[in-house]
Scaffold this motif. Structure first.
Motif, PDB file in Angstrom:
ATOM      1  N   LEU A 117       0.832  -1.209   0.000  1.00 43.64           N
ATOM      2  CA  LEU A 117       0.000   0.000   0.000  1.00 43.64           C
ATOM      3  C   LEU A 117       0.863   1.254   0.000  1.00 43.64           C
ATOM      4  N   HIS A 118       1.992   1.217   0.718  1.00 41.71           N
ATOM      5  CA  HIS A 118       2.901   2.364   0.708  1.00 41.71           C
ATOM      6  C   HIS A 118       3.465   2.597  -0.683  1.00 41.71           C
ATOM      7  N   ARG A 119       3.867   1.524  -1.348  1.00 38.34           N
ATOM      8  CA  ARG A 119       4.421   1.667  -2.689  1.00 38.34           C
ATOM      9  C   ARG A 119       3.389   2.161  -3.687  1.00 38.34           C
ATOM     10  N   LEU A 120       2.140   1.872  -3.397  1.00 36.93           N
ATOM     11  CA  LEU A 120       1.063   2.355  -4.264  1.00 36.93           C
ATOM     12  C   LEU A 120       0.599   3.761  -3.882  1.00 36.93           C
ATOM     13  N   GLY A 121       1.248   4.344  -2.870  1.00 34.78           N
ATOM     14  CA  GLY A 121       0.881   5.682  -2.436  1.00 34.78           C
ATOM     15  C   GLY A 121      -0.374   5.750  -1.611  1.00 34.78           C
ATOM     16  N   ARG A 122      -0.772   4.614  -1.027  1.00 38.89           N
ATOM     17  CA  ARG A 122      -2.034   4.576  -0.276  1.00 38.89           C
ATOM     18  C   ARG A 122      -1.834   4.571   1.231  1.00 38.89           C
ATOM     19  N   MET A 123      -0.592   4.490   1.704  1.00 36.69           N
ATOM     20  CA  MET A 123      -0.342   4.453   3.141  1.00 36.69           C
ATOM     21  C   MET A 123       1.012   5.101   3.421  1.00 36.69           C
ATOM     22  N   PRO A 124       1.072   6.021   4.391  1.00 32.65           N
ATOM     23  CA  PRO A 124       2.359   6.667   4.695  1.00 32.65           C
ATOM     24  C   PRO A 124       3.277   5.727   5.469  1.00 32.65           C
ATOM     25  N   GLU A 125       4.567   6.040   5.446  1.00 35.32           N
ATOM     26  CA  GLU A 125       5.535   5.278   6.207  1.00 35.32           C
ATOM     27  C   GLU A 125       5.239   5.439   7.699  1.00 35.32           C
ATOM     28  N   ARG A 126       5.347   4.332   8.436  1.00 31.91           N
ATOM     29  CA  ARG A 126       4.990   4.338   9.859  1.00 31.91           C
ATOM     30  C   ARG A 126       5.949   5.212  10.675  1.00 31.91           C
ATOM     31  N   ILE A 127       7.253   5.092  10.436  1.00 32.84           N
ATOM     32  CA  ILE A 127       8.277   5.826  11.155  1.00 32.84           C
ATOM     33  C   ILE A 127       9.286   6.350  10.141  1.00 32.84           C
ATOM     34  N   ARG A 128       9.905   7.458  10.438  1.00 34.85           N
ATOM     35  CA  ARG A 128      10.892   8.032   9.532  1.00 34.85           C
ATOM     36  C   ARG A 128      12.017   7.038   9.250  1.00 34.85           C
TER      37      ARG A 128
END
Length: 368
Positions: free
Chosen positions: A199-210
């Protein structure tokens, strides 16, 4: 006369069966085919899931210098931080518990030099911190470390309290994790994290921690409620102050880690600034134990060329409720002060004029 076609099977009624019951031809063979189909589908699905997890690499097993890790998507830092280490992107790190998590690596870079990651973990035992620090030492050319110590480092039972209720994946801390880790990931948790990576790679979920491990885990500063914080502080269940000095196994681990660092690496050890409500009362056996612990840490620092800083004292910071969310967790402005204080303490070797910290050991004082 035999009316069966060539190759056909005759239905046979089991002995003793009801003559009126219908006869099922080849029932055993049909059941075997059904079971075989189910097992084949399950095996194919399992392999597909395993392939998906391997492709998403949720725990960064393929991370290496020049090959950055994937996004940090899990809530348990014990699963996420090994990939930050293996990336080789950082040559300095903070180790500790949540009392050190607000130290911003970017601020540490500017104040101390190096490329810092914050690898402090919520409620991490000294043993867990040591496993992560050893992985760091074995993986990168270390330029500097900051160990943020809490009361657990002074616990005589630290060796017996190695783990918490949080899962600790020892396999992720092995040098051969990339080869052995695949089957360890064949579970629902890994599938969930792999899905978040997708989902992150698809732009649907932000990274949890920096990417450097840093997270502001406290509530937004704009929501700070002084009265609520004061209530948390006043109702805090202080550790048993009746327990006096004893063995200090965790500090032996710290000694070994500092000894294993390259000679030129920066060594900073700091007792973090918890509120006085979480400190042992003066004159109690607990205070005696803490004093013995600090004396031992100072001796280790002197022998290993480390700067040892003590923020865990009554001061204008630790006695003011408005600086804290609860007895253990200070606010963001205090975190910035800790970073600046570490740089001053290392540069000068002197106690803070305002009483925020004491320097218990310094390389220059040890004749280095």
């Amino acid at each position: 006369m035999n009316s069966l076609a060539p190759g056909a099977r005759r239905a046979v009624r089991p002995a003793g069966a009801d003559p009126a019951a219908p006869v099922v031809a080849g029932s055993a063979g049909a059941w075997r085919r059904f079971v075989g189909t189910v097992l084949a589908v399950a095996a194919a699905a399992g392999l597909a899931i395993l392939g998906f997890i391997a492709a998403m690499d949720p725990y960064g097993l393929r991370a290496a210098p020049g090959r950055p890790p994937g996004p940090i998507m899990d809530l348990n830092q014990r699963f996420m931080y090994p990939q930050v280490v293996r990336s080789g992107a950082f040559d300095a790190a903070v180790f500790g518990t949540s009392t050190a998590r607000l130290l911003d690596p970017e601020s540490l870079d500017a104040a101390l030099g190096g490329r810092f990651a914050n690898l402090a973990m919520n409620a991490a035992t000294p043993w867990e911190q040591v496993q992560l620090a050893r992985l760091f030492l074995d993986t990168v050319q270390v330029r500097g470390v900051v160990f943020g110590l809490d009361a657990n480092w002074c616990d005589a039972k630290a060796d017996a309290k190695r783990l918490t209720f949080r899962a600790f994946p020892a396999w992720l801390y092995r040098s051969d994790a990339a080869w052995r880790g695949l089957l360890h990931q064949w579970n629902l948790q890994s599938l969930q994290i792999a899905g978040r990576v997708l989902l992150h790679r698809l732009g649907r979920m932000p990274e949890r921690i920096r990417h450097d491990g840093y997270e502001v885990f406290t509530p937004p500063e704009a929501s700070y409620d002084a009265a609520r914080a004061a209530t948390h502080i006043r109702t805090w269940e202080r550790e048993d102050p009746s327990v006096g000095p004893g063995p200090l196994p965790a500090l032996d681990w710290l000694d070994a880690l500092l000894a294993a660092l390259p000679p030129e690496a920066r060594r900073l050890v700091a007792f973090m600034p918890v509120h006085v409500g979480a400190q042992a009362p003066p004159g109690s056996p607990g205070a005696e134990r803490e004093a013995a612990c600090k004396a031992r840490a100072a001796a280790i620092g002197r022998s290993r060329g480390a700067t040892v800083v003590d923020f865990r004292i009554p001061s204008g910071v630790t006695t003011r409720d408005a600086n804290y969310w609860d007895p253990l967790h200070y606010r963001l402005p205090i975190a910035a002060r800790v970073v600046a204080a570490l740089a001053r303490a290392e540069a000068s070797g002197a106690d803070d004029p305002d009483g925020f910290y004491r320097v218990l050991a310094h390389p220059q004082a040890a004749g280095r």
